[in-house]
Motif scaffolding. Sequence first.
Motif, PDB file in Angstrom:
ATOM      1  N   CYS A 110       0.842  -1.188   0.000  1.00 28.07           N
ATOM      2  CA  CYS A 110       0.000   0.000   0.000  1.00 28.07           C
ATOM      3  C   CYS A 110       0.886   1.250   0.000  1.00 28.07           C
ATOM      4  N   GLN A 111       0.220   2.397  -0.206  1.00 22.77           N
ATOM      5  CA  GLN A 111       0.953   3.660  -0.389  1.00 22.77           C
ATOM      6  C   GLN A 111       0.583   4.623   0.740  1.00 22.77           C
ATOM      7  N   LEU A 112       1.527   4.880   1.635  1.00 23.87           N
ATOM      8  CA  LEU A 112       1.286   5.752   2.795  1.00 23.87           C
ATOM      9  C   LEU A 112       1.859   7.139   2.496  1.00 23.87           C
ATOM     10  N   PHE A 113       1.168   7.885   1.619  1.00 25.36           N
ATOM     11  CA  PHE A 113       1.633   9.221   1.224  1.00 25.36           C
ATOM     12  C   PHE A 113       0.722  10.308   1.816  1.00 25.36           C
ATOM     13  N   SER A 114      -0.574  10.313   1.417  1.00 21.91           N
ATOM     14  CA  SER A 114      -1.487  11.411   1.791  1.00 21.91           C
ATOM     15  C   SER A 114      -1.680  11.498   3.299  1.00 21.91           C
ATOM     16  N   GLU A 115      -1.905  12.733   3.745  1.00 15.94           N
ATOM     17  CA  GLU A 115      -2.192  12.990   5.162  1.00 15.94           C
ATOM     18  C   GLU A 115      -3.367  13.962   5.243  1.00 15.94           C
ATOM     19  N   GLY A 146      -3.812  12.262  -7.677  1.00 16.79           N
ATOM     20  CA  GLY A 146      -3.742  13.684  -8.062  1.00 16.79           C
ATOM     21  C   GLY A 146      -5.048  14.084  -8.719  1.00 16.79           C
ATOM     22  N   THR A 147      -5.692  15.127  -8.176  1.00 16.35           N
ATOM     23  CA  THR A 147      -7.035  15.500  -8.652  1.00 16.35           C
ATOM     24  C   THR A 147      -6.986  16.047 -10.080  1.00 16.35           C
ATOM     25  N   ASP A 148      -8.174  16.089 -10.698  1.00 16.02           N
ATOM     26  CA  ASP A 148      -8.271  16.643 -12.058  1.00 16.02           C
ATOM     27  C   ASP A 148      -7.714  18.061 -12.109  1.00 16.02           C
ATOM     28  N   GLN A 149      -8.034  18.862 -11.069  1.00 17.13           N
ATOM     29  CA  GLN A 149      -7.588  20.264 -11.073  1.00 17.13           C
ATOM     30  C   GLN A 149      -6.053  20.339 -11.022  1.00 17.13           C
ATOM     31  N   VAL A 150      -5.476  19.478 -10.216  1.00 18.47           N
ATOM     32  CA  VAL A 150      -4.016  19.496 -10.096  1.00 18.47           C
ATOM     33  C   VAL A 150      -3.362  19.014 -11.413  1.00 18.47           C
ATOM     34  N   GLY A 162      -2.435  16.530   0.695  1.00 17.36           N
ATOM     35  CA  GLY A 162      -3.006  15.704  -0.367  1.00 17.36           C
ATOM     36  C   GLY A 162      -2.452  16.197  -1.688  1.00 17.36           C
ATOM     37  N   SER A 163      -3.152  17.183  -2.275  1.00 15.05           N
ATOM     38  CA  SER A 163      -2.634  17.786  -3.518  1.00 15.05           C
ATOM     39  C   SER A 163      -1.253  18.380  -3.256  1.00 15.05           C
ATOM     40  N   ASP A 164      -1.114  19.012  -2.097  1.00 17.53           N
ATOM     41  CA  ASP A 164       0.183  19.576  -1.710  1.00 17.53           C
ATOM     42  C   ASP A 164       0.913  18.525  -0.863  1.00 17.53           C
ATOM     43  N   GLY A 194       2.837  29.843 -13.570  1.00 15.37           N
ATOM     44  CA  GLY A 194       2.748  28.822 -12.531  1.00 15.37           C
ATOM     45  C   GLY A 194       1.733  29.145 -11.453  1.00 15.37           C
ATOM     46  N   ASP A 195       1.298  28.097 -10.728  1.00 12.99           N
ATOM     47  CA  ASP A 195       0.414  28.245  -9.572  1.00 12.99           C
ATOM     48  C   ASP A 195       1.167  29.069  -8.512  1.00 12.99           C
ATOM     49  N   VAL A 196       0.438  29.727  -7.612  1.00 11.83           N
ATOM     50  CA  VAL A 196       1.093  30.498  -6.554  1.00 11.83           C
ATOM     51  C   VAL A 196       1.665  29.536  -5.513  1.00 11.83           C
ATOM     52  N   ARG A 239      -4.605  19.472 -14.295  1.00  9.41           N
ATOM     53  CA  ARG A 239      -4.747  20.599 -15.243  1.00  9.41           C
ATOM     54  C   ARG A 239      -3.682  21.661 -14.971  1.00  9.41           C
ATOM     55  N   ASN A 240      -3.372  21.880 -13.684  1.00 13.61           N
ATOM     56  CA  ASN A 240      -2.282  22.819 -13.362  1.00 13.61           C
ATOM     57  C   ASN A 240      -0.977  22.350 -14.003  1.00 13.61           C
ATOM     58  N   ILE A 241      -0.710  21.044 -13.883  1.00 16.85           N
ATOM     59  CA  ILE A 241       0.544  20.502 -14.427  1.00 16.85           C
ATOM     60  C   ILE A 241       0.584  20.686 -15.947  1.00 16.85           C
ATOM     61  N   VAL A 273      -3.771   9.089   5.440  1.00 19.42           N
ATOM     62  CA  VAL A 273      -5.201   8.958   5.147  1.00 19.42           C
ATOM     63  C   VAL A 273      -5.397   8.524   3.694  1.00 19.42           C
ATOM     64  N   TRP A 274      -6.551   7.991   3.388  1.00 18.77           N
ATOM     65  CA  TRP A 274      -6.899   7.484   2.043  1.00 18.77           C
ATOM     66  C   TRP A 274      -5.971   6.336   1.612  1.00 18.77           C
ATOM     67  N   THR A 275      -5.493   5.558   2.568  1.00 21.77           N
ATOM     68  CA  THR A 275      -4.539   4.507   2.214  1.00 21.77           C
ATOM     69  C   THR A 275      -5.301   3.291   1.673  1.00 21.77           C
ATOM     70  N   SER A 276      -5.320   3.175   0.349  1.00 21.75           N
ATOM     71  CA  SER A 276      -6.057   2.078  -0.295  1.00 21.75           C
ATOM     72  C   SER A 276      -5.514   0.741   0.175  1.00 21.75           C
ATOM     73  N   SER A 277      -6.425  -0.165   0.521  1.00 23.33           N
ATOM     74  CA  SER A 277      -6.108  -1.588   0.779  1.00 23.33           C
ATOM     75  C   SER A 277      -5.158  -1.836   1.948  1.00 23.33           C
TER      76      SER A 277
HETATM   77  C1  LIG Z   1      -9.918   6.200  -4.491  1.00 26.63           C
HETATM   78  C2  LIG Z   1      -8.755   6.894  -3.879  1.00 26.63           C
HETATM   79  C3  LIG Z   1      -7.669   6.160  -3.494  1.00 26.63           C
HETATM   80  C4  LIG Z   1      -6.573   6.777  -2.892  1.00 26.63           C
HETATM   81  N1  LIG Z   1      -5.540   5.999  -2.497  1.00 26.63           N
HETATM   82  C5  LIG Z   1      -4.496   6.569  -1.869  1.00 26.63           C
HETATM   83  C6  LIG Z   1      -3.444   5.752  -1.363  1.00 26.63           C
HETATM   84  O1  LIG Z   1      -3.464   4.524  -1.482  1.00 26.63           O
HETATM   85  N2  LIG Z   1      -2.418   6.352  -0.733  1.00 26.63           N
HETATM   86  C7  LIG Z   1      -2.369   7.710  -0.562  1.00 26.63           C
HETATM   87  O2  LIG Z   1      -1.374   8.175  -0.009  1.00 26.63           O
HETATM   88  N3  LIG Z   1      -3.371   8.523  -1.013  1.00 26.63           N
HETATM   89  C8  LIG Z   1      -4.427   7.978  -1.650  1.00 26.63           C
HETATM   90  N4  LIG Z   1      -5.466   8.761  -2.094  1.00 26.63           N
HETATM   91  C9  LIG Z   1      -5.420  10.187  -1.791  1.00 26.63           C
HETATM   92  C10 LIG Z   1      -5.280  11.084  -2.991  1.00 26.63           C
HETATM   93  O3  LIG Z   1      -3.975  11.071  -3.493  1.00 26.63           O
HETATM   94  C11 LIG Z   1      -5.745  12.473  -2.532  1.00 26.63           C
HETATM   95  O4  LIG Z   1      -7.137  12.390  -2.319  1.00 26.63           O
HETATM   96  C12 LIG Z   1      -5.456  13.525  -3.555  1.00 26.63           C
HETATM   97  O5  LIG Z   1      -4.078  13.761  -3.673  1.00 26.63           O
HETATM   98  C13 LIG Z   1      -6.150  14.862  -3.164  1.00 26.63           C
HETATM   99  O6  LIG Z   1      -5.816  15.228  -1.886  1.00 26.63           O
HETATM  100  P1  LIG Z   1      -6.955  15.639  -0.814  1.00 26.63           P
HETATM  101  O7  LIG Z   1      -7.991  14.554  -0.828  1.00 26.63           O
HETATM  102  O8  LIG Z   1      -6.256  15.916   0.468  1.00 26.63           O
HETATM  103  O9  LIG Z   1      -7.637  16.931  -1.407  1.00 26.63           O
HETATM  104  P2  LIG Z   1      -7.082  18.431  -1.314  1.00 26.63           P
HETATM  105  O10 LIG Z   1      -5.653  18.469  -1.741  1.00 26.63           O
HETATM  106  O11 LIG Z   1      -7.391  18.975   0.036  1.00 26.63           O
HETATM  107  O12 LIG Z   1      -7.947  19.136  -2.414  1.00 26.63           O
HETATM  108  C14 LIG Z   1      -9.288  19.575  -2.204  1.00 26.63           C
HETATM  109  C15 LIG Z   1      -9.781  20.240  -3.467  1.00 26.63           C
HETATM  110  O13 LIG Z   1      -8.977  21.388  -3.765  1.00 26.63           O
HETATM  111  C16 LIG Z   1      -8.447  21.305  -5.093  1.00 26.63           C
HETATM  112  N5  LIG Z   1      -7.096  21.848  -5.131  1.00 26.63           N
HETATM  113  C17 LIG Z   1      -6.107  21.602  -4.235  1.00 26.63           C
HETATM  114  N6  LIG Z   1      -4.988  22.269  -4.588  1.00 26.63           N
HETATM  115  C18 LIG Z   1      -5.264  22.900  -5.739  1.00 26.63           C
HETATM  116  C19 LIG Z   1      -4.510  23.765  -6.609  1.00 26.63           C
HETATM  117  N7  LIG Z   1      -3.219  24.065  -6.348  1.00 26.63           N
HETATM  118  N8  LIG Z   1      -5.114  24.255  -7.727  1.00 26.63           N
HETATM  119  C20 LIG Z   1      -6.426  23.940  -8.008  1.00 26.63           C
HETATM  120  N9  LIG Z   1      -7.184  23.154  -7.196  1.00 26.63           N
HETATM  121  C21 LIG Z   1      -6.618  22.639  -6.102  1.00 26.63           C
HETATM  122  C22 LIG Z   1      -8.442  19.824  -5.401  1.00 26.63           C
HETATM  123  O14 LIG Z   1      -8.475  19.591  -6.806  1.00 26.63           O
HETATM  124  C23 LIG Z   1      -9.704  19.335  -4.709  1.00 26.63           C
HETATM  125  O15 LIG Z   1     -10.822  19.548  -5.529  1.00 26.63           O
HETATM  126  C24 LIG Z   1      -6.568   8.178  -2.690  1.00 26.63           C
HETATM  127  C25 LIG Z   1      -7.676   8.930  -3.066  1.00 26.63           C
HETATM  128  C26 LIG Z   1      -8.766   8.313  -3.644  1.00 26.63           C
HETATM  129  C27 LIG Z   1      -9.952   9.133  -4.030  1.00 26.63           C
END
Ligand SMILES: Cc1cc2nc3c(=O)[nH]c(=O)nc-3n(C[C@H](O)[C@H](O)[C@H](O)COP(=O)(O)OP(=O)(O)OC[C@H]3O[C@@H](n4cnc5c(N)ncnc54)[C@H](O)[C@@H]3O)c2cc1C
Length: 406
Positions: A135-140, A373-377, A144-146, A391-393, A379-381, A168-172
């Motif tokens: 599993c991948q222990l990255f997000s907190e 990485g979300t769709d918005q992020v 997340g995006s940052d 660039g993003d701020v 798109r930033n890339i 958080v969000w640690t799949s499996s």
């Molecule tokens: C099904 C699923 C499985 C996952 N599995 C794992 C896993 O196994 N291990 C793990 O470590 N993580 C996992 N994740 C976490 C995932 O990587 C994060 O959800 C993702 O990086 C977004 O972080 P966040 O949820 O904290 O949202 P945030 O970063 O808090 O973002 C909230 C909102 O703000 C927007 N936003 C944030 N920053 C910007 C910006 N600079 N410009 C424009 N918009 C922005 C985002 O697009 C989003 O809509 C998983 C997530 C999902 C949904």
Amino acid sequence: MDFDDSPAEAAFRLEARAFLEAHAKPKDINSVGHGGGLVAGSEAEKQHVREAQQWQAVLYDNGWAGITWPKEYGGRGGTSVQQMIWNQELAKFDAAPGVFAQGIGMAGPTLIKHGSDAQKARFLGPMLRGDELWCQLFSEPGAGSDLAALSTKAVQDGEEWVVNGQKVWTSSAHYCDWGILLTRTNVDVPKHQGITYFLVDMRTPGIEIRPLHQITGIAHFNEVVLTDVRIPAENMVGDLNRGWGVTMTTLTSERTLIGGNAAITSADVIKLVKRSGRGDDPVVRERAAGVITQMEILKYMGLRVQTSISQGTAAGAVSSVLKLGYTKLQTEFNDFAMSLAGASGMLGADDDPATHRRAQQFLNQWSSKLGGGTDQVQRNIVGERILGLPGDVRADKDVAFKDIPK
Ligand SMILES: Cc1cc2nc3c(=O)[nH]c(=O)nc-3n(C[C@H](O)[C@H](O)[C@H](O)COP(=O)(O)OP(=O)(O)OC[C@H]3O[C@@H](n4cnc5c(N)ncnc54)[C@H](O)[C@@H]3O)c2cc1C
């Protein structure tokens, strides 16, 4: 460009197809499957994991696991084109590789590039054979995006590192043996420069795994709390405080994996339309053609990314385009499936299992818009690295981590 198989590729395709016909079940669009996932810890989930591991062992023993992995690590040493051919053939069968995404798809390529010889020798074989799940222990909660804002702390104590924090969000995580873990090891430098990458045994004392429930009703991912978790120093990947470079390899592999993993095929779309009995409706035909066209575009885009990876050039921002394309396809396919289902899209598993599965997949589409990485992020890339837009701020980029307001 000639998109037909060369004689060598055609031979590979025949070999792959013959193997799959002999060892795997053909895919049935009407089968119930598990759509949006399985209940964490349930017997059905355990059975699914067991079956996936058995299937992976069959692939490994027959030389089909890790098509592009080097032979010295148990792979086939094949090309990106062979990987694409394999994916195309595999998509016709009922053999989902999802359980191994974080291991074979992400931790594996990372260890091949950055791991020590001892780490490669210890981990790559059991990973590729499916014996050990990752599993991948990255997000907190605050990263997340940052992701570089992560604050899970690792402190050295002799030959070990002691880790405290929350992921958080640690799949499996609830059924995995090992995790790839990002930690903060220096707070006196800007955030990207104080991160260290570790491999952690998920059964180490101090690791608590709590399920998180999703809109589909299942719990695919978890919160993981780490309290005084001790990790041997030899489990550090790459150098101390240089984990961000290692992380980039993992994240690029993740985007490519998600983007290149379009499990829907044109045949699935056609079967869906035929099953609805609305194949003569011009609106339905137009939407079906639109979905199939996107699939084809994604197929070649995936090949482009695979090619750059296999040639050793960074796929970089193109993998973000691929991931965006995949999430768009998911949305359009699932919206289309639900529009064909009409009101029966609301039926439960007991009333209409096949339609219920589609409804679960419809609800699950938001996962792929966020995970990796979300769709918005993305798109930033794309905006910054491909289109050359401003660039993003990033106000905290050059500020020591300890001085960033939290
Ligand atoms: C099904 C699923 C499985 C996952 N599995 C794992 C896993 O196994 N291990 C793990 O470590 N993580 C996992 N994740 C976490 C995932 O990587 C994060 O959800 C993702 O990086 C977004 O972080 P966040 O949820 O904290 O949202 P945030 O970063 O808090 O973002 C909230 C909102 O703000 C927007 N936003 C944030 N920053 C910007 C910006 N600079 N410009 C424009 N918009 C922005 C985002 O697009 C989003 O809509 C998983 C997530 C999902 C949904």
